[in-house]
Write an enzyme that holds these catalytic residues in place. Sequence first.
Site, PDB file in Angstrom:
ATOM      1  N   GLN C 108      -2.116   0.713   7.142  1.00  0.00           N
ATOM      2  CA  GLN C 108      -1.263   1.332   6.129  1.00  0.00           C
ATOM      3  C   GLN C 108      -0.390   0.260   5.476  1.00  0.00           C
ATOM      4  OE1 GLN C 108       1.920   3.476   7.943  1.00  0.00           O
ATOM      5  NE2 GLN C 108       2.131   4.959   6.287  1.00  0.00           N
ATOM      6  N   SER C 111       5.367  -0.358   3.662  1.00  0.00           N
ATOM      7  CA  SER C 111       6.666  -1.045   3.694  1.00  0.00           C
ATOM      8  C   SER C 111       6.586  -2.459   3.115  1.00  0.00           C
ATOM      9  CB  SER C 111       7.176  -1.161   5.132  1.00  0.00           C
ATOM     10  OG  SER C 111       7.415   0.111   5.660  1.00  0.00           O
ATOM     11  N   GLU C 226       2.363  11.289   9.503  1.00  0.00           N
ATOM     12  CA  GLU C 226       2.681  10.197  10.421  1.00  0.00           C
ATOM     13  C   GLU C 226       3.740  10.644  11.424  1.00  0.00           C
ATOM     14  OE1 GLU C 226       4.378   6.762   8.512  1.00  0.00           O
ATOM     15  OE2 GLU C 226       4.022   5.497  10.282  1.00  0.00           O
ATOM     16  N   GLU C 359      17.651   7.263  10.640  1.00  0.00           N
ATOM     17  CA  GLU C 359      18.654   7.568   9.617  1.00  0.00           C
ATOM     18  C   GLU C 359      18.007   8.329   8.455  1.00  0.00           C
ATOM     19  OE1 GLU C 359      18.296   4.473  11.002  1.00  0.00           O
ATOM     20  OE2 GLU C 359      20.008   4.727  12.339  1.00  0.00           O
TER      21      GLU C 359
END
Lengths: 349, 349, 389, 389
Positions: C108, C111, C226, C359
């Site tokens: 994947q 990021s 995910e 978060e």
Amino acid sequence: MTDLLYSEVEEELRASVRSLLDDRVDLSRLEGPEPVDLKLWRTLAADLGFAGLPVPESAGGAGASWRETAVVMEELGRSLAPVPFLGTSVLATAALLGTEDPLLDALAAGRRTATLAVPLSATDPRWTVTAADGVLDGTITSVVDAGTADVLLVPTAAGLFAVEAADTVRTPVVSFDLSRPLTDVTLGSAPGRLVGDAGPLVARALTAGAALLASEQLGIAEWCLTTTVEYVKTRRQFARQVGSYQAIKHRLADLWVSVTQARAVARYAADCLATDDPDLPVAASLAQAFCSPVAMKAAEECVQLHGGIGFTWEHPAHLYLKRARSNAASFGSATRHRALLAALVDLPA
Amino acid sequence: MTDLLYSEVEEELRASVRSLLDDRVDLSRLEGPEPVDLKLWRTLAADLGFAGLPVPESAGGAGASWRETAVVMEELGRSLAPVPFLGTSVLATAALLGTEDPLLDALAAGRRTATLAVPLSATDPRWTVTAADGVLDGTITSVVDAGTADVLLVPTAAGLFAVEAADTVRTPVVSFDLSRPLTDVTLGSAPGRLVGDAGPLVARALTAGAALLASEQLGIAEWCLTTTVEYVKTRRQFARQVGSYQAIKHRLADLWVSVTQARAVARYAADCLATDDPDLPVAASLAQAFCSPVAMKAAEECVQLHGGIGFTWEHPAHLYLKRARSNAASFGSATRHRALLAALVDLPA
Amino acid sequence: MNPAELARDFLRSHDPAGADPVEFLRARFDAGLAWVQFPPGLGGLGLPRALQPAVDQVFADAGAPDNNPRRIGIGLGMAAPTILRHGTDEQRKRWLRPLWTGEEVWCQLFSEPGAGSDLAGLATRAVRDGDDWVVSGQKVWTSMAHEARWAILVARTDPSVPKHQGITYFILDMTAPGVDVRPLRQITGEAEFNEVFLTDVRIPDAHRLGEVGEGWLIAQTTLMNERVAIGGAAVPREGGVIGVVADLWRKHPELRSPGLHDALMRLWVDAEAARLTGVRLRQQLAAGQPGPEGSAAKLLFARLNQEISALELELLDEEGLRHDEWTMRRPTVVDFAGRTAGYRYLRAKGNSIEGGTSEILRNIVAERVLGLPQEQRADKDVAWKDLPK
Amino acid sequence: MNPAELARDFLRSHDPAGADPVEFLRARFDAGLAWVQFPPGLGGLGLPRALQPAVDQVFADAGAPDNNPRRIGIGLGMAAPTILRHGTDEQRKRWLRPLWTGEEVWCQLFSEPGAGSDLAGLATRAVRDGDDWVVSGQKVWTSMAHEARWAILVARTDPSVPKHQGITYFILDMTAPGVDVRPLRQITGEAEFNEVFLTDVRIPDAHRLGEVGEGWLIAQTTLMNERVAIGGAAVPREGGVIGVVADLWRKHPELRSPGLHDALMRLWVDAEAARLTGVRLRQQLAAGQPGPEGSAAKLLFARLNQEISALELELLDEEGLRHDEWTMRRPTVVDFAGRTAGYRYLRAKGNSIEGGTSEILRNIVAERVLGLPQEQRADKDVAWKDLPK
């Protein structure tokens, strides 16, 4: 009442240690062939004279106190400097202080180094080595700073013996805390020189270790907090500084409060050790029970709030996490010290 | 695998209970002369037929199961309705189910009410009352729903006895949870009718109480979360909704996660009770150990995030806090249930 | 006939003993017994997802070869549901079978160094050139990139619109020229992840998933799957790290203390509550698609893994001061409950970062579940190219 | 001569036995032995604050009458330092002596229903009329208003400027016409606090503290002193609620269990750490004014009070299900460690709200100590009257 602040002398001492360590600490050596930086150690110990801070000048030391030693411990925590201060300047020095043993002078001057041959996790004196006619046999695991020590102080039922490290078999351990190497030590009929009664000397050294390790944990927590605060001020996500998000702010505020507490607790332990206060056992256990969770929390927040980069090997956060975690198991865990405290303050289980 | 969802029948049951309670619960009566609302109770118990949900139709009940009872408990927690459901429809009913005792029919039909005469904090059968020739003497403190009960089920070494409440001396207690009155009961040679062996019947009742109280805690936690979320959406400080501050958002998100867990745990306990699953002791202790801290946390956040108004008597938050806290001490605290669990899952101290 | 019976039928005509594993798995896929909730022809039977475990059990009981699901977790958990939902028939046909059989490993590429939590801020550019797209940029935190044949990739195709609108979703051939995979060492000492540098890599337009500019929407499918995949695995009681610590406790009475006992029981309770929550979540999801509720499971999973592995290390006392090795390794299978206590403790620190930080997940719960106001943002209505970097 | 010696001297000429308490306290004040850090003539000697405890000890040892500091805590902790710092000489002379002797009780009129955490959003209006101000509005969360002779008050004197700029600080005569004090019942059942309704109350301009529009700045002095006062009281080891629980533990072995023991020891450690933090804070403050660090002490105090009293209730088991009474009372002294366990548990919930919520204190620490960015605000540059209400 105990003075929990730093004196001007202590602040000057801190400044000189920090300036040296800022210049010289190189953590990239930790995976190299010689993780311990003996050159840096010589500067710190011999040139600056910080090896024997609590040792009287008459015994070759600096004639300061354990309070100043605690300040050095804070800076060592902050920098993770790979030097054998804990073994020689805390454990061995605490064991020998007051014995008039000639080795103390050599340690205080930084000419030789020593360590106490007990597992780093020890909380009370136990013997795994036997002594007969000054000849020692047995094995001690997970000894701190033994790899570079000249002399090992080995506790046995027959007394505490000084053994030349070269006369022992030392096997390096892969330590969880890369910046603090451990060693398994085997004595195969090694000759030893009797230093004194092992029980009280080892107990004193372990109490000193516990009391002062709290200052190292404080230094770690402060580094982690400061580093994280700086990072979240610069890192942007969603076109805003990460440090502008209130959830992050509140967590860091809580962490700052905890670090503020850890400072008071660590100072109290150092002062009780320095003045041989009757409250020392409480102060030392309190320090271990309180400061280790704070240091671990600070290191964990440091990793988490650095996000991806904090999880990598290339950022030093992981070394602080490993040190904080290993310190939390050194000289007794927080859980064990809470149990010790319960007995000391009459709150039986 | 156990079904942890709510069936359509259960959702319909919930809707009818909620609609009744929304209409009729009036918490201002709690400081009045008759805190328990027996009129509401009659509607719930007799008119709607919810007094004997797990009782077979052949014994005068609704022929449903403890799963449906758990749904009622959720709604009672959400509304704090002052009705004697816990005493009569849970404790007494669980004690009598399977005994073929004629009282069960009267309880299930809502014609009479009863409770189990043990301290609300009990986790296991203990006797403070003695029985000789069907005559009972002794005192039991902190009995739930005894003030309005027609019959008390009194455990003694000689068996579980049904005693007419009118034959006892009942002293109201100032309970910490205003919405759940407690009573001290003194039996001065009161006549009793033997129902059966006290040990297993009381144990079953207490397990049912523990398993189902978790659903009440769930209802409390849900009310507190929902009420708080609504409040922070409307309350503004610094020209912003309080609920727009990330620290508040994250705390409420964490609370939502905990409530989500409490729902799964409470449903599991209810299902194990309904199916007499061998895992019931684990499920009941797990439910008490998990759901009580969640309900207390939810009530505490409800008070805190309402700010000044949440600390006043005029907002109902305090009643939920008191109920959650008292429930946490009912049928054993979370700490005690963790100790019970340890034995059940072979993790000895 | 229910699918477990179909599986037993299948086994009667396909002897698992001695069969070529790949051939066997291909046949199982073609029989619709790979993932029964997928449509017929794509490895499934269009049945409820809840029926799959019984099928897997039949094959496991028969000792049939499996597809090593841990090794191909990204393909199974993320790429497959996304391709199924957003791919063309041709794309589904091409990729789903070898993905499921394990013949082709997936990774994947989401990021980036400057776009972690703020994934939509990504800077990797894709420029249309004839029938191809030319892609350049840097991706990080990429597990299995060094083993992968294919990657799911999001890249910016239009910098002149607000950031969520200018992203397109691609399937990248990891063997294409210009793809440079470099190990990225983690806190554990291992290089489980990678940095992937893309330099003028050509992707045929036929490998675009969904419409141009729809990439952010499609990525949500991947991310929600995910999170369920990470947090929602079906485990028995004491599955996962809590079982490791419980066993340690049972086997080593000398390590016990009263203080640690209550800590252990608190975590046991939390772990069992989290497990039951996962069971309930899967019962809810049995028919539908994952929603934001999956975030709860992942939040819990991260926190529990961290707390339980910390307790384990504390329990080990002196042994916890030692480690096995810090050598840089390149694992091909990630097992959060594997290796040593020290490894578990360190690896667990990643659980609250990977697949959406805790978060971000709390934001998602607060905003999408509880309906609390969104964070104030300066980046929603501005062209991506004009945002401060 | 050090002040403790002065105190002994004073006692030689003022026999505490049989003295009129008020006369005795006035004489002590005039001798500069009230608060040695205050200037001469105002009850002090201009000496370091750290010398005061020894003086207090001398008087306590002699059995001298005291000023019942708990009853006049708001005067001592908040009004006095504010008047000292911001008052005129005349104001200091008028108010400080009877404040310290306890002849005049003070209360604080700050919070409003719509302005709690957002204190600067307050709506109470003060309009100039000749030599007076005419004040109308509603204040809440006011302890001791029913006993108080004077109040410190913040009110809006200019709604046309941004909210922090239009506030002025006053001293209000609680006996003035138009002051209506109504009990406000709390979670404990008591009415320790009040609502105070102000209807066209006249305050002479001579009772204004500081300049017009400076009220917000002056209120900071009050609030920072309040937080130190709440969180920073000097206590011996096991002072406060931890001592209550420790004693309960020692006296009732039948209530003990291993799980509760570790919980108790954790809180004992936290309480002792907080106590030492307070000691260190006072050593730092010995010379200077309180800064944002006082917020840390108050944060800790609130959390500890809440956790410790919760443990106490759990420890009490069945007894914790019962209460003494819910009658509405009007206490004149607040003692967080007093009355019953149930009272302590409930009263402690207020500790994280009164004197600045824990949320606001965390903001203060984050912004003023750590230098993190301020919350995004829409209310800073807008006239107060134009803000959404």
